[in-house]
Scaffold this motif. Structure first.
Motif, PDB file in Angstrom:
ATOM      1  N   UNK A  65     -62.518 -14.219  23.276  1.00  0.00           N
ATOM      2  CA  UNK A  65     -62.014 -13.392  22.181  1.00  0.00           C
ATOM      3  C   UNK A  65     -61.521 -14.236  21.010  1.00  0.00           C
ATOM      4  N   UNK A  66     -61.594 -15.564  21.141  1.00  0.00           N
ATOM      5  CA  UNK A  66     -61.098 -16.457  20.098  1.00  0.00           C
ATOM      6  C   UNK A  66     -62.250 -17.288  19.543  1.00  0.00           C
ATOM      7  N   UNK A  67     -63.071 -16.654  18.746  1.00  0.00           N
ATOM      8  CA  UNK A  67     -64.234 -17.331  18.175  1.00  0.00           C
ATOM      9  C   UNK A  67     -64.141 -17.280  16.654  1.00  0.00           C
ATOM     10  N   UNK A  68     -64.262 -18.447  16.028  1.00  0.00           N
ATOM     11  CA  UNK A  68     -64.328 -18.521  14.578  1.00  0.00           C
ATOM     12  C   UNK A  68     -65.757 -18.824  14.170  1.00  0.00           C
ATOM     13  N   UNK A  69     -66.233 -18.179  13.114  1.00  0.00           N
ATOM     14  CA  UNK A  69     -67.634 -18.310  12.720  1.00  0.00           C
ATOM     15  C   UNK A  69     -67.733 -18.565  11.224  1.00  0.00           C
ATOM     16  N   UNK A  70     -68.477 -19.610  10.847  1.00  0.00           N
ATOM     17  CA  UNK A  70     -68.746 -19.913   9.451  1.00  0.00           C
ATOM     18  C   UNK A  70     -70.243 -19.704   9.219  1.00  0.00           C
ATOM     19  N   UNK A  71     -70.630 -18.655   8.497  1.00  0.00           N
ATOM     20  CA  UNK A  71     -72.055 -18.365   8.287  1.00  0.00           C
ATOM     21  C   UNK A  71     -72.664 -19.257   7.213  1.00  0.00           C
ATOM     22  N   UNK A  72     -73.963 -19.149   7.043  1.00  0.00           N
ATOM     23  CA  UNK A  72     -74.632 -19.848   5.951  1.00  0.00           C
ATOM     24  C   UNK A  72     -74.243 -19.190   4.630  1.00  0.00           C
ATOM     25  N   UNK A  73     -73.779 -19.983   3.671  1.00  0.00           N
ATOM     26  CA  UNK A  73     -73.347 -19.377   2.414  1.00  0.00           C
ATOM     27  C   UNK A  73     -74.516 -18.850   1.595  1.00  0.00           C
ATOM     28  N   UNK A  74     -75.733 -19.353   1.872  1.00  0.00           N
ATOM     29  CA  UNK A  74     -76.882 -18.888   1.090  1.00  0.00           C
ATOM     30  C   UNK A  74     -77.234 -17.438   1.399  1.00  0.00           C
ATOM     31  N   UNK A  75     -76.692 -16.894   2.501  1.00  0.00           N
ATOM     32  CA  UNK A  75     -76.976 -15.506   2.865  1.00  0.00           C
ATOM     33  C   UNK A  75     -75.935 -14.539   2.302  1.00  0.00           C
ATOM     34  N   UNK A  76     -74.933 -15.054   1.602  1.00  0.00           N
ATOM     35  CA  UNK A  76     -73.808 -14.228   1.182  1.00  0.00           C
ATOM     36  C   UNK A  76     -73.994 -13.695  -0.237  1.00  0.00           C
ATOM     37  N   UNK A  77     -73.468 -12.500  -0.477  1.00  0.00           N
ATOM     38  CA  UNK A  77     -73.482 -11.902  -1.814  1.00  0.00           C
ATOM     39  C   UNK A  77     -72.263 -12.418  -2.571  1.00  0.00           C
ATOM     40  N   UNK A  78     -72.494 -13.367  -3.448  1.00  0.00           N
ATOM     41  CA  UNK A  78     -71.384 -13.992  -4.155  1.00  0.00           C
ATOM     42  C   UNK A  78     -70.976 -13.213  -5.400  1.00  0.00           C
ATOM     43  N   UNK A  79     -71.658 -12.112  -5.676  1.00  0.00           N
ATOM     44  CA  UNK A  79     -71.283 -11.310  -6.836  1.00  0.00           C
ATOM     45  C   UNK A  79     -70.177 -10.319  -6.486  1.00  0.00           C
ATOM     46  N   UNK A  80     -69.847 -10.191  -5.201  1.00  0.00           N
ATOM     47  CA  UNK A  80     -68.814  -9.236  -4.795  1.00  0.00           C
ATOM     48  C   UNK A  80     -67.484  -9.656  -5.422  1.00  0.00           C
TER      49      UNK A  80
END
Length: 240
Positions: A65-80
């Motif tokens: 239950x203690x998992x930290x996740x850093x996704x690929x930033x290229x998949x993120x919507x940076x306009x939000x």
């Protein structure tokens, strides 16, 4: 910490992963390398229970239950339209933080300080560089002091200095907390000189073990079809 046995993923007629077997001990640092389309991100989704699969994925019950996740930033919507501290706070709130009390602000501030990003707290994420955004996402991932930290190509879109700084922060976090780290990377030097274990994937498991055991010339050729610049790393040198 993590035990994976006979893991396979098939979508329609396409085999994404097959026959993946390894055990990663607590406080280990596993680098996952392989060609594009080799199943690296699919493996991460299986560990995060975001992908159906055959076989078994077992995580120590005290850490699942203690998992930290850093996704690929290229998949993120940076306009939000979001500020850095709001993005980090979503890990605490489990929803968008329309408001933050003083206790929440303090925890968020501590997480940002841990990764050297406290000065970015009020910055809009659309104005952040790739390295700055990765730090913010890392703060979001470690805010609850997870015992398992997973990073999907954290150096993608980040310059060499930023990637080195990020690796140093992750290493310090692992040593301070005893956490286990899994990192997808294309950086041979990270895999060879920093990871305690290396998993080489090309749909199937090509090799797993300590770097000297997994990063052999035969394994590299099987996975990538060539040795290329990895030869200098495998010989104990570095590459530019």
């Amino acid at each position: 910490m993590i035990s994976i046995c006979n893991l396979s993923v098939q979508i329609g007629d396409r085999v994404i992963l097959q026959n993946v077997d390894f055990k990663l001990p607590t406080n280990g640092f596993m680098a996952v390398i392989g060609p594009n389309g080799g199943g690296k991100s699919t493996l991460i989704r299986c560990i995060l229970n975001l992908q159906s699969y055959d076989g078994t994925v077992e995580i120590d019950p005290g850490h699942a239950a203690q998992i930290g996740y850093v996704p690929q930033i290229k998949t993120l919507d940076r306009t939000f339209p979001a500020r850095a501290n709001e993005l980090v706070a979503t890990a605490l709130k489990k929803k968008w933080p329309w408001s933050m009390d003083s206790a929440c602000k303090q925890v968020v501030e501590s997480a940002l300080e841990m990764v050297g990003a406290a000065h970015l707290r009020n910055q809009q994420i659309r104005n952040l560089s790739g390295g700055e955004l990765q730090r913010v996402y890392l703060a979001r991932a470690v805010i609850g002091n997870p015992k398992l930290l997973i990073l999907d190509e954290p150096s993608a879109g980040v310059d060499q200095v930023g990637a080195s700084d990020l690796l140093e922060i992750v290493e310090l976090y692992r040593k301070r907390t005893g956490a286990t780290v899994i990192m997808i990377t294309h950086d041979w030097e990270v895999a060879f000189h920093h990871a305690t274990h290396v998993l080489v994937l090309k749909t199937h498991q090509v090799a797993f073990g300590e770097a000297s055991e997994a990063l052999t010339e035969s394994a590299i050729r099987e996975a990538f079809g060539h040795v290329g610049h990895s030869h200098a790393v495998l010989s104990g040198g570095t590459h530019a």
